[in-house]
Write a protein that holds these residues in place. Structure first.
Motif, PDB file in Angstrom:
ATOM      1  N   LYS A 176     107.029  96.379   4.259  1.00  0.00           N
ATOM      2  CA  LYS A 176     107.127  95.627   5.511  1.00  0.00           C
ATOM      3  C   LYS A 176     107.195  96.570   6.719  1.00  0.00           C
ATOM      4  CE  LYS A 176     110.839  93.490   4.121  1.00  0.00           C
ATOM      5  NZ  LYS A 176     111.048  94.007   2.781  1.00  0.00           N
ATOM      6  N   THR A 177     108.036  97.591   6.636  1.00  0.00           N
ATOM      7  CA  THR A 177     108.150  98.539   7.747  1.00  0.00           C
ATOM      8  C   THR A 177     106.867  99.343   7.901  1.00  0.00           C
ATOM      9  OG1 THR A 177     110.556  98.635   7.599  1.00  0.00           O
ATOM     10  CG2 THR A 177     109.459 100.504   8.650  1.00  0.00           C
ATOM     11  N   SER A 197     112.828 101.743   9.637  1.00  0.00           N
ATOM     12  CA  SER A 197     113.387 100.459   9.228  1.00  0.00           C
ATOM     13  C   SER A 197     114.644 100.161  10.032  1.00  0.00           C
ATOM     14  CB  SER A 197     113.726 100.485   7.740  1.00  0.00           C
ATOM     15  OG  SER A 197     114.381  99.285   7.377  1.00  0.00           O
ATOM     16  N   PRO A 198     114.756  98.953  10.561  1.00  0.00           N
ATOM     17  CA  PRO A 198     115.949  98.599  11.332  1.00  0.00           C
ATOM     18  C   PRO A 198     117.085  98.042  10.477  1.00  0.00           C
ATOM     19  CG  PRO A 198     114.319  96.883  11.546  1.00  0.00           C
ATOM     20  CD  PRO A 198     113.708  97.952  10.672  1.00  0.00           C
ATOM     21  N   THR A 199     117.091  98.324   9.173  1.00  0.00           N
ATOM     22  CA  THR A 199     118.077  97.732   8.279  1.00  0.00           C
ATOM     23  C   THR A 199     119.500  97.934   8.775  1.00  0.00           C
ATOM     24  OG1 THR A 199     116.629  97.967   6.380  1.00  0.00           O
ATOM     25  CG2 THR A 199     118.958  97.690   5.912  1.00  0.00           C
ATOM     26  N   GLU A 213     113.749  98.642  19.177  1.00  0.00           N
ATOM     27  CA  GLU A 213     112.774  98.268  20.195  1.00  0.00           C
ATOM     28  C   GLU A 213     111.930  99.475  20.577  1.00  0.00           C
ATOM     29  OE1 GLU A 213     114.328  95.069  23.039  1.00  0.00           O
ATOM     30  OE2 GLU A 213     116.111  96.275  22.587  1.00  0.00           O
ATOM     31  N   TYR A 214     110.650  99.216  20.788  1.00  0.00           N
ATOM     32  CA  TYR A 214     109.693 100.247  21.179  1.00  0.00           C
ATOM     33  C   TYR A 214     108.928  99.713  22.379  1.00  0.00           C
ATOM     34  CZ  TYR A 214     110.874 101.527  16.415  1.00  0.00           C
ATOM     35  OH  TYR A 214     111.561 101.831  15.266  1.00  0.00           O
ATOM     36  N   VAL A 242     109.938  90.222  12.397  1.00  0.00           N
ATOM     37  CA  VAL A 242     111.226  89.818  11.853  1.00  0.00           C
ATOM     38  C   VAL A 242     111.187  89.911  10.327  1.00  0.00           C
ATOM     39  CG1 VAL A 242     113.002  88.025  11.780  1.00  0.00           C
ATOM     40  CG2 VAL A 242     111.493  88.207  13.790  1.00  0.00           C
ATOM     41  N   GLU A 243     111.998  90.821   9.797  1.00  0.00           N
ATOM     42  CA  GLU A 243     112.162  90.934   8.351  1.00  0.00           C
ATOM     43  C   GLU A 243     113.374  90.112   7.933  1.00  0.00           C
ATOM     44  OE1 GLU A 243     111.974  94.881   6.680  1.00  0.00           O
ATOM     45  OE2 GLU A 243     110.839  95.628   8.402  1.00  0.00           O
TER      46      GLU A 243
END
Length: 170
Positions: free
Chosen positions: A44-45, A63-65, A71-72, A112-113
């Motif tokens: 996913k990432t 990964s935002p885990t 944010e970019y 959105v994961e």
């Protein structure tokens, strides 16, 4: 998965997954929402990395885990990458400005994961990508549209010859 379009493609490497993702980038508009489903480590990432690079993001996309949201802002349009895996309560969605990012009026695209953890808080209009690891290690990416904007997005993406998406029979 009724009332939407469904397409798929299998990629054999992480670079091929990123290349597929890069073909989606030209069609993304501010306010678009892409929901990513799949097991941990499915890719996913990697998909978000491919889109972000094609949008002109030079910052490494990770990964935002543990951060929940990364944010970019330096690309053609801002990228907001959410990972809801570690959230326990839907009230926590307020703390990360989730609703303003998925309401369709945002200034960027939201990825959105683990959105399926909060089914009552899914956006009305979104493109869902399900990434599945096949026994041979390849990734099967199934794209399904929910809502009119997502349908339009998937339609133009599927007609891009570089994407090589195939109609999916489920």
């Amino acid at each position: 998965m009724a009332n939407g379009l469904t397409y798929q493609r299998t990629t054999s490497t992480s670079e091929a997954t990123k290349q597929l993702a890069s073909t989606l980038a030209p069609y993304l508009h501010p306010g678009d929402v892409v929901v990513l489903d799949g097991d941990l480590g499915a890719g996913k990432t990697q998909f978000v990395q491919g889109v972000a690079a094609a949008l002109g993001v030079r910052t490494p996309v990770t990964s935002p885990t543990f951060n929940i949201l990364l944010e970019y802002g330096e690309g053609r349009i801002p990228v907001r990458h959410y990972d809801l895996y570690r959230l326990d309560d839907r009230l926590q969605l307020e703390d990360i400005d989730y609703y303003s990012a998925i309401d369709g009026d945002g200034d960027g695209v939201a990825f959105v994961e683990w959105a399926e953890k909060f089914p009552e808080d899914m956006p009305y209009d979104y493109l869902e990508l399900t990434v599945t690891v096949e026994p041979d290690g390849s990734r099967r990416i199934v794209a399904h549209s929910y809502g009119s904007r997502a349908r339009q997005l998937l339609c133009v993406w599927a007609n891009d010859s570089k994407a090589r998406l195939g109609k999916c029979k489920l």
